[in-house]
Design a protein around this motif. Sequence first.
Motif, short mmCIF file in Angstrom:
data_model
loop_
_atom_site.label_atom_id
_atom_site.label_comp_id
_atom_site.label_asym_id
_atom_site.label_seq_id
_atom_site.Cartn_x
_atom_site.Cartn_y
_atom_site.Cartn_z
N ALA A 325 68.68 -0.60 15.63
CA ALA A 325 67.96 -0.26 16.85
C ALA A 325 67.76 -1.49 17.75
N ASP A 329 68.94 -1.76 21.54
CA ASP A 329 67.99 -2.13 22.60
C ASP A 329 68.56 -3.25 23.47
N LEU A 350 70.66 5.40 18.32
CA LEU A 350 69.21 5.37 18.50
C LEU A 350 68.56 6.63 17.94
N ARG A 354 66.14 6.00 14.87
CA ARG A 354 64.72 6.08 15.19
C ARG A 354 64.20 7.49 15.40
N ASP A 356 64.84 9.13 18.11
CA ASP A 356 64.39 8.90 19.49
C ASP A 356 64.68 10.11 20.36
N SER A 357 63.63 10.85 20.73
CA SER A 357 63.82 12.07 21.54
C SER A 357 64.24 11.74 22.97
N GLU A 358 63.79 10.60 23.51
CA GLU A 358 64.22 10.21 24.85
C GLU A 358 65.71 9.90 24.87
#
Length: 406
Positions: A325, A329, A350, A354, A356-358
């Motif tokens: 991650a 990033d 991602l 993680r 990661d919903s976004e």
Amino acid sequence: MPLQEARQHLARGAWSEARAEFETVLANDATSPEALEGLGWALFWLEDFDESFARRETAYRLYLERGDKIAAARVATGIAVDSADMHGMAVSGGWLQRARTLLANLETGPAHGWHALWEGHFARSFDHDLARASDQAHRAQEIAVEFDLHDLALLAGALEGLIKVTAGNVRDGMRQLDEAAAAAVAGEFTDLDSIATTCCLLLHACERVRDYDRAAQWGERIEMLAGKWRIGSMFIACEVEHAAMLVGRGEWEVADRALQSALAMVEVKRPLTVPATAAQLGELRRRQGRIDEALELFARAEGITLAILGQAQIAFDRGDKERCAELIDRLHRRRMAEKWVERAIALELLVRARGDSEALAEMREVAAMVGTDVIRAHAASAEAAMASDPAEARRWLEDAVDLFEK
């Protein structure tokens, strides 16, 4: 006349003969900018790059002393283009600006069209300014039509196609690139540099969206062109991109030979392109499971997007999701807007590392906009990773498999 004979040799790819004829002209007139410019091009195709630049820089100065700003701008533009891979963008940008200044107050002519083409290419490739790139490509096209410049018209169309692919309009952009490539292999171009550039633009577009089939279909024709014109490192950038397509298609043995050969060549002739070549070979080593070799190659390609992605994927496979991650990033802090496939892979990682919903929401937007099979496959894989129901996850994974297979 010797100068005309030398130009004829140059036009048909007889580089050594052209060199000899231009040197004969210069033996009688050492201050002929036309002969120096021609000799510079012959040396360039013979891959004597230092001498090529020296001859063309002298020709540039002599054209200026003669008061021929158009010829000087033409030479300056050519030096700018070739300096990008050889000397870096500061040198390249300086020569391009010099040509721009020389042409600024002159009546519009063919030199303005060619300069606009390369302004557009640089705006897309190095400044990531698609609006300006498109404006310059359109200007080049308009000048090509006005002065009946067939090579420039085709090449401007190819650049417009690549700009569209970069912006996410893959279908229309690829159609324009296919048209230009067809003209190139059919012999419609009169200038070798235009042929090489058109082929490289096409393969760059294929590599950008992982259009493996299109790259394979054109790759053989492009290799034939390279052999016909007896050029090696001139096509090295598109050879590396073609090898990347072979990696994606699973033709690893062929890709391995091509990338090792390319890396050995650029280390000697085009050192500024070593990182991108090393990154591609590193990606092949990662897929082959030769992880230590992959990491060594990625280290040589420090900062290249593909190398960072490869390091992130290795970290994920080793169970180090936080390191994965962190690397992604790093990429997200860059401008990845038009690097569609790399962006899709990064977003999928991602999501998987993680939850990661976004990142998943952004992935959906990219898949809807670009819509190529490989991006839809990564999106389906990401959907599976976030699915709460096992049956739903299975359906997404089956879709991903089908898309990757396609």
